[in-house]
Design a protein around this motif. Structure first.
Motif, short mmCIF file in Angstrom:
data_model
loop_
_atom_site.label_atom_id
_atom_site.label_comp_id
_atom_site.label_asym_id
_atom_site.label_seq_id
_atom_site.Cartn_x
_atom_site.Cartn_y
_atom_site.Cartn_z
N SER A 102 9.02 55.02 12.73
CA SER A 102 9.37 54.61 11.37
C SER A 102 9.37 55.82 10.46
O SER A 102 8.33 56.43 10.22
CB SER A 102 8.35 53.58 10.86
OG SER A 102 8.75 53.09 9.61
N THR A 120 9.67 50.99 6.89
CA THR A 120 9.96 49.55 7.03
C THR A 120 9.62 49.03 8.44
O THR A 120 9.09 47.93 8.58
CB THR A 120 11.44 49.24 6.70
OG1 THR A 120 12.28 49.95 7.61
CG2 THR A 120 11.80 49.64 5.28
N THR A 121 9.88 49.83 9.46
CA THR A 121 9.55 49.39 10.82
C THR A 121 8.02 49.28 10.97
O THR A 121 7.51 48.36 11.63
CB THR A 121 10.13 50.37 11.87
OG1 THR A 121 11.51 50.60 11.54
CG2 THR A 121 10.05 49.82 13.27
N VAL A 149 17.50 51.12 13.52
CA VAL A 149 18.82 51.39 14.10
C VAL A 149 19.32 52.69 13.48
O VAL A 149 19.30 52.85 12.26
CB VAL A 149 19.80 50.23 13.78
CG1 VAL A 149 21.20 50.55 14.30
CG2 VAL A 149 19.29 48.93 14.36
N PHE A 195 24.00 52.83 15.02
CA PHE A 195 24.31 51.66 15.87
C PHE A 195 23.68 51.76 17.26
O PHE A 195 24.23 51.25 18.24
CB PHE A 195 25.83 51.43 15.95
CG PHE A 195 26.49 51.62 14.61
CD1 PHE A 195 26.18 50.77 13.57
CD2 PHE A 195 27.37 52.68 14.38
CE1 PHE A 195 26.73 50.95 12.30
CE2 PHE A 195 27.93 52.87 13.11
CZ PHE A 195 27.60 52.01 12.08
N ALA A 228 15.29 48.64 4.14
CA ALA A 228 15.95 49.48 3.12
C ALA A 228 16.59 50.71 3.78
O ALA A 228 15.92 51.44 4.51
CB ALA A 228 14.94 49.91 2.07
C1 LIG Z 1 19.92 58.42 10.11
C2 LIG Z 1 20.03 56.95 9.84
C3 LIG Z 1 21.00 56.21 10.50
C4 LIG Z 1 21.06 54.82 10.31
N1 LIG Z 1 22.01 54.10 10.98
C5 LIG Z 1 22.04 52.76 10.83
C6 LIG Z 1 22.99 51.96 11.54
O1 LIG Z 1 23.77 52.45 12.34
N2 LIG Z 1 23.01 50.63 11.32
C7 LIG Z 1 22.14 50.03 10.45
O2 LIG Z 1 22.19 48.82 10.29
N3 LIG Z 1 21.22 50.75 9.77
C8 LIG Z 1 21.15 52.09 9.94
N4 LIG Z 1 20.21 52.83 9.27
C9 LIG Z 1 19.25 52.13 8.41
C10 LIG Z 1 17.90 51.96 9.11
O3 LIG Z 1 18.05 51.38 10.39
C11 LIG Z 1 17.03 51.02 8.27
O4 LIG Z 1 17.00 51.47 6.98
C12 LIG Z 1 15.62 50.89 8.79
O5 LIG Z 1 14.96 49.91 8.02
C13 LIG Z 1 14.85 52.19 8.69
O6 LIG Z 1 13.58 52.05 9.30
P1 LIG Z 1 12.30 52.87 8.81
O7 LIG Z 1 12.11 52.56 7.34
O8 LIG Z 1 11.18 52.34 9.62
O9 LIG Z 1 12.57 54.30 9.08
C14 LIG Z 1 20.16 54.19 9.42
C15 LIG Z 1 19.21 54.96 8.73
C16 LIG Z 1 19.14 56.32 8.93
C17 LIG Z 1 18.10 57.13 8.20
#
Ligand SMILES: Cc1cc2nc3c(=O)[nH]c(=O)nc-3n(C[C@H](O)[C@H](O)[C@H](O)COP(=O)(O)O)c2cc1C
Length: 286
Positions: free
Chosen positions: A10, A14-15, A58, A61, A119
């Motif tokens: 994370s 959020t995760t 994610v 993708f 987010a």
């Molecule tokens: C580098 C990057 C690539 C991402 N690619 C995708 C994606 O392909 N599809 C999607 O739905 N969200 C994507 N996201 C959004 C994250 O999956 C999402 O915000 C998630 O909640 C982040 O988790 P975290 O807060 O635990 O890091 C991406 C975010 C980042 C920073």
């Protein structure tokens, strides 16, 4: 007492939040739960656990490389019950499936899959002025995550369940984007495209501290130097309080994809977003 381990990655938090909620649900059913961030160097000994959960955002993708590497490094799981969960800002497509596929290859039993929005601080979208899924996971999503934890405990105890986890593959354009964000391109091309403007940089070291892969070292004057072990989270540019860093997201070829994605996602009634201005490490709603 049955013991569960939840391993997650994370970067934005959020995760981690969802991992906590699933842990609450498991504890409600009498489990002792340990949470472990993949970013920590020492990985826990899985033989001490009766249940393993894997949580991932994610990225492009698919799961981020740091998660795939962890999964590939796992020993044979010998039938260990497992569950997985993913957070996504817009479209997750079949990210969950690729996590489950590796777990199955390692001999794990699948006890369930959970997903919700988180987010989306992907710099490519913030630069276009969009923050997707702001304020997610919501209290309702966290409550569903908690229930999911309880359900998994029930399934491990023998309650019948059916897995309806069909994740559709990406459509052509997103598949193309995923392809161009593959490991080879990241290592051989994008990793070389990080720059620091030494006139603006005050060598505060924040980028080095925040990099989840310890991929940034300092030169003799304290300025950042990037290695090749990048997952393209772009936290270094995102958090830079001086706007001194430029990364591959500034590359002109990337921009049309960002415009397409933002246009598509902002017209999708199943997604919410707010307009933002991102500068000097801060994302402000406008
Ligand atoms: C580098 C990057 C690539 C991402 N690619 C995708 C994606 O392909 N599809 C999607 O739905 N969200 C994507 N996201 C959004 C994250 O999956 C999402 O915000 C998630 O909640 C982040 O988790 P975290 O807060 O635990 O890091 C991406 C975010 C980042 C920073």
């Amino acid at each position: 007492m049955a013991k569960s381990l939840i391993v997650y990655f994370s970067q934005g938090g959020t995760t981690a939040k969802v991992a906590e909620s699933i842990a609450t649900g498991l504890r409600r059913e009498g489990y002792q739960v340990d949470l472990h961030s993949i970013k920590e160097e020492q990985q826990p000994d899985l033989s001490r656990y009766d249940l393993l959960g894997i949580g991932s955002p994610v990225y492009f993708f698919r799961p981020p490389f740091i998660v795939t590497d962890y999964l590939n490094s796992l020993p044979d799981l010998g039938g260990l019950p497992t569950f997985s969960f993913v957070l996504h800002g817009t479209y997750r497509f079949d990210t969950g499936k690729s996590i489950r596929r590796v777990l199955a290859r390692k001999g794990a039993q699948n006890m369930g899959y959970f997903h919700c929005h988180g987010a989306d601080f992907w710099l490519g979208y913030l630069k276009e002025g969009y923050l997707f899924s702001p304020d997610h996971p919501t209290p309702a999503e966290l409550s569903l995550a908690e229930d999911f934890g309880s359900q998994v405990a029930g399934r491990v105890a023998g309650k019948p369940y059916s897995l309806t986890e069909e994740d559709r593959p990406p459509t052509l354009i997103y598949r193309l984007e995923r392809f161009f964000m593959n490991r080879w391109f990241v290592k051989q091309v994008y990793s070389r495209m990080f720059n620091v403007d030494k006139k603006s940089c005050n060598a505060c070291g924040l980028c080095m501290k925040m990099c989840p892969c310890n991929n940034i070292s300092e030169d003799k004057d304290g300025y950042p130097v990037w290695g090749r072990n990048c997952i393209l989270c772009l936290t270094c540019e995102l958090k830079c309080p001086k706007d001194a860093i430029t990364t591959p997201v500034s590359w002109p070829l990337i921009r049309p994809f960002m415009i397409y994605n933002v246009r598509h996602a902002s017209r999708d009634p199943s997604l919410d977003y707010v307009r933002v201005n991102h500068s000097k490490g801060r994302t402000q709603r406008i």
